[in-house]
Design a protein around this motif. Structure first.
Motif, short mmCIF file in Angstrom:
data_model
loop_
_atom_site.label_atom_id
_atom_site.label_comp_id
_atom_site.label_asym_id
_atom_site.label_seq_id
_atom_site.Cartn_x
_atom_site.Cartn_y
_atom_site.Cartn_z
N VAL A 49 8.21 -53.53 -70.05
CA VAL A 49 9.62 -53.85 -70.27
C VAL A 49 10.06 -55.00 -69.37
CG1 VAL A 49 11.99 -52.98 -70.09
CG2 VAL A 49 10.20 -51.52 -71.05
N SER A 50 9.68 -54.94 -68.09
CA SER A 50 10.03 -56.02 -67.16
C SER A 50 9.38 -57.33 -67.60
CB SER A 50 9.58 -55.67 -65.75
OG SER A 50 10.19 -54.49 -65.30
N GLY A 51 8.14 -57.24 -68.07
CA GLY A 51 7.43 -58.44 -68.49
C GLY A 51 8.07 -59.13 -69.67
N VAL A 52 8.46 -58.34 -70.70
CA VAL A 52 9.08 -58.97 -71.87
C VAL A 52 10.46 -59.54 -71.49
CG1 VAL A 52 7.83 -57.58 -73.54
CG2 VAL A 52 10.05 -56.79 -72.72
N GLY A 53 11.13 -58.90 -70.52
CA GLY A 53 12.39 -59.45 -70.05
C GLY A 53 12.18 -60.79 -69.36
N GLY A 54 11.12 -60.89 -68.54
CA GLY A 54 10.81 -62.15 -67.87
C GLY A 54 10.44 -63.25 -68.85
N ILE A 55 9.71 -62.87 -69.91
CA ILE A 55 9.37 -63.86 -70.94
C ILE A 55 10.64 -64.35 -71.64
CG2 ILE A 55 8.21 -64.14 -73.17
CD1 ILE A 55 6.05 -62.21 -72.11
N ALA A 218 3.66 -80.58 -62.30
CA ALA A 218 3.53 -80.26 -60.87
C ALA A 218 4.45 -79.11 -60.49
CB ALA A 218 3.86 -81.49 -60.03
N ILE A 219 5.64 -79.05 -61.07
CA ILE A 219 6.58 -77.98 -60.76
C ILE A 219 6.05 -76.63 -61.26
CG2 ILE A 219 8.89 -77.07 -61.24
CD1 ILE A 219 8.81 -79.34 -59.19
N VAL A 220 5.42 -76.62 -62.43
CA VAL A 220 4.81 -75.37 -62.93
C VAL A 220 3.74 -74.89 -61.95
CG1 VAL A 220 3.37 -74.36 -64.74
CG2 VAL A 220 5.32 -75.81 -65.36
N VAL A 221 2.89 -75.81 -61.50
CA VAL A 221 1.81 -75.45 -60.57
C VAL A 221 2.38 -74.93 -59.26
CG1 VAL A 221 -0.09 -76.36 -59.20
CG2 VAL A 221 0.13 -77.02 -61.59
N VAL A 222 3.35 -75.66 -58.70
CA VAL A 222 3.85 -75.26 -57.39
C VAL A 222 4.71 -74.00 -57.47
CG1 VAL A 222 6.10 -76.45 -57.14
CG2 VAL A 222 4.53 -76.33 -55.20
N ASP A 223 5.34 -73.75 -58.62
CA ASP A 223 6.12 -72.52 -58.73
C ASP A 223 5.20 -71.31 -58.78
OD1 ASP A 223 9.00 -71.82 -58.87
OD2 ASP A 223 8.38 -70.71 -60.64
N LEU A 224 4.06 -71.46 -59.42
CA LEU A 224 3.04 -70.40 -59.39
C LEU A 224 2.63 -70.10 -57.95
CD1 LEU A 224 0.67 -68.65 -60.46
CD2 LEU A 224 -0.61 -70.79 -60.77
N VAL A 225 2.49 -71.15 -57.14
CA VAL A 225 2.11 -71.00 -55.74
C VAL A 225 3.26 -70.46 -54.91
CG1 VAL A 225 1.44 -72.30 -53.68
CG2 VAL A 225 0.32 -72.76 -55.87
N TYR A 226 4.43 -71.09 -55.06
CA TYR A 226 5.59 -70.76 -54.22
C TYR A 226 5.97 -69.29 -54.35
CZ TYR A 226 10.41 -70.76 -52.56
OH TYR A 226 11.57 -70.46 -51.89
N SER A 345 8.81 -70.66 -64.02
CA SER A 345 7.60 -70.19 -64.69
C SER A 345 6.79 -69.26 -63.79
CB SER A 345 6.75 -71.38 -65.13
OG SER A 345 6.41 -72.20 -64.02
N GLY A 346 6.90 -69.46 -62.48
CA GLY A 346 6.17 -68.61 -61.55
C GLY A 346 6.60 -67.16 -61.59
N GLN A 347 7.82 -66.89 -62.05
CA GLN A 347 8.25 -65.50 -62.15
C GLN A 347 7.35 -64.71 -63.09
OE1 GLN A 347 13.07 -66.17 -61.61
NE2 GLN A 347 12.32 -64.53 -62.87
N VAL A 348 6.85 -65.36 -64.12
CA VAL A 348 5.96 -64.70 -65.07
C VAL A 348 4.50 -64.87 -64.67
CG1 VAL A 348 5.19 -64.68 -67.47
CG2 VAL A 348 7.62 -64.95 -66.95
N LEU A 349 4.13 -66.05 -64.16
CA LEU A 349 2.72 -66.36 -63.90
C LEU A 349 2.23 -65.88 -62.55
CD1 LEU A 349 2.68 -70.04 -65.25
CD2 LEU A 349 1.95 -67.97 -66.44
N ALA A 350 3.08 -65.95 -61.53
CA ALA A 350 2.61 -65.71 -60.16
C ALA A 350 2.10 -64.29 -59.93
CB ALA A 350 3.71 -66.06 -59.15
#
Length: 413
Positions: A49-55, A218-226, A345-350
């Protein structure tokens, strides 16, 4: 105050609205607890449920700008706030099965609001003078988020978790009423659609601005990291014998430094080239995680968070403003949507990616994070040589006034 010189009245009012809306936006903090507690879901069900909300949230950020470009940014913001607020108000009364549809709808609408709000700030200020306006709205939102979670905890303890959603939804609806009052209904770039069927499309305009494409990647990559600081970092600290109290103090340090330094930094660095600042900020994020490679001592953890926070201050506001300054007027909403989606994007990927690396090879996580952030920072700094629109620099003492931005110019954030 000198730091706010050139920030138009409309942006100041939008910032106040962002603060008030952020104060009541506490349901995302307690959603998982609510699902496995009062709702009785298993951990796996709550994760879905949390995951589909984040998507839904990420999709709203990535696509919401189209509504603003097509129908007007004011209308997109008001519609998104009404849909999100109404869905949250009724959510506690819905059966569990309905959550799988209503929660992503509420989150999607919230993403549309976020993209529309950024576009409204952009079209309120002429290009080249938008950094301080975006810094003010970030400052206001961060201030609201500092107040919201403790307030939500008091509300849940005094009443119930159901009331968190009612309060969040009602506050979002009040934000829509407030925005309707402060934003002119017609006759300005804030409310007028800028759809032009004969104008070049999104991808053609992006291909003409390769530096923007590099920045977004670059922002997608760094948000995954951040965002590892919100997922694997507390696990790492616990595994090295630290209590949750240290993690809480690190997050408090992050919020306090941002509230104290972001506006002054935006003012002091307003004449510096944006991509250089963004690249330096991403390298500071890399340095922060590199500091964890030797171990998890308290001083190293504090230094890590300071480096991460200073990096965030350096890259987030200039990156938002740069994307807006590069956008053609008829695509301002969609350019802001692309940046908004990349920046969360990091909210879903990280969480899943970071957890997978940490489970397989704990010692590999922080070196990998540092290398990814270094690559992102180097790419952005190299992108300074790529083609892009030039943005006028603000003249000292002559800030832009509200309403001077035109649909033909690239509004920025």
């Amino acid at each position: 105050m000198g730091m706010l010189r050139g920030v138009p009245r409309t942006v100041r009012l939008l910032a106040l609205g962002a603060f008030l809306n952020a104060v009541v936006s506490f349901t995302f903090v307690y959603l998982f607890v609510y699902l496995v507690g009062p709702r009785g879901l298993t951990v796996a069900q709550a994760g879905v449920v949390s995951g589909v909300g984040g998507i839904g949230l990420m999709a709203g950020n990535f696509t919401g700008g189209w509504f603003g470009d097509r129908f007007g940014h004011r209308r997109a913001l008001l519609t998104g706030a009404c849909v999100s607020g109404a869905a949250l108000v009724v959510l506690p009364a819905l059966p569990v099965a309905a959550l799988y549809g209503v929660l992503p709808l509420a989150q999607y609408a919230a993403g549309v609001v976020r993209a529309a709000n950024a576009a409204l700030v952009a079209v309120s200020v002429p290009e080249g003078g938008r950094r301080q306006s975006f810094a003010l709205t970030r400052f206001a939102a961060n201030g609201g988020f500092a107040v919201g979670p403790p307030l939500g905890a008091l509300l849940a303890a005094r009443f119930s978790y159901d009331w968190l959603f009612v309060a969040d939804g009602a506050g979002t609806l009040l934000f829509a009423v407030y925005a309707a009052r402060i934003l002119p209904a017609r006759g300005t770039a804030l409310s007028a659609p800028v759809h032009d069927p004969a104008a070049p499309g999104l991808w053609r305009e992006l291909r003409a601005r390769p530096a923007v494409l590099v920045l977004l990647a670059a922002i997608v990559v760094v948000d995954l990291v951040y965002r590892q600081q919100y997922s694997t970092l507390p696990v790492f600290l616990a595994d090295h014998g630290h209590s949750a109290q240290l993690y809480g103090w690190l997050l408090a340090l992050n919020g306090g430094v941002i509230l104290c330094l972001e506006l002054p930094a935006a003012h002091a660095l307003r004449r510096r080239a944006p991509l250089g600042l963004v690249g330096a900020g991403l390298l500071l994020v890399a340095l922060g995680y590199a500091l964890l490679i030797p171990g998890a001592g308290v001083l190293l953890a504090v230094a890590m968070m300071l480096s991460l926070t200073l990096g965030e201050i350096l890259y987030k506001t200039p990156a938002t403003a740069y994307v807006a300054d590069q956008a053609p007027g008829h695509l301002q909403g969609r350019f802001q949507s692309l940046y908004a989606g990349a920046s969360i994007s990091g909210q879903v990927l990280a969480p899943p990616l970071g957890a997978a690396v940490y489970a397989a090879a704990p010692a590999l996580l922080w070196p990998l994070c540092a290398l990814l952030a270094v690559a992102a920072g180097a790419a952005v700094r190299a992108a300074r040589r790529l083609p892009g629109r030039g943005a006028r620099q603000p003249v000292a003492g002559k800030g832009p006034q509200a309403g001077t931005g035109s649909p033909e110019r690239a509004p920025a954030g």
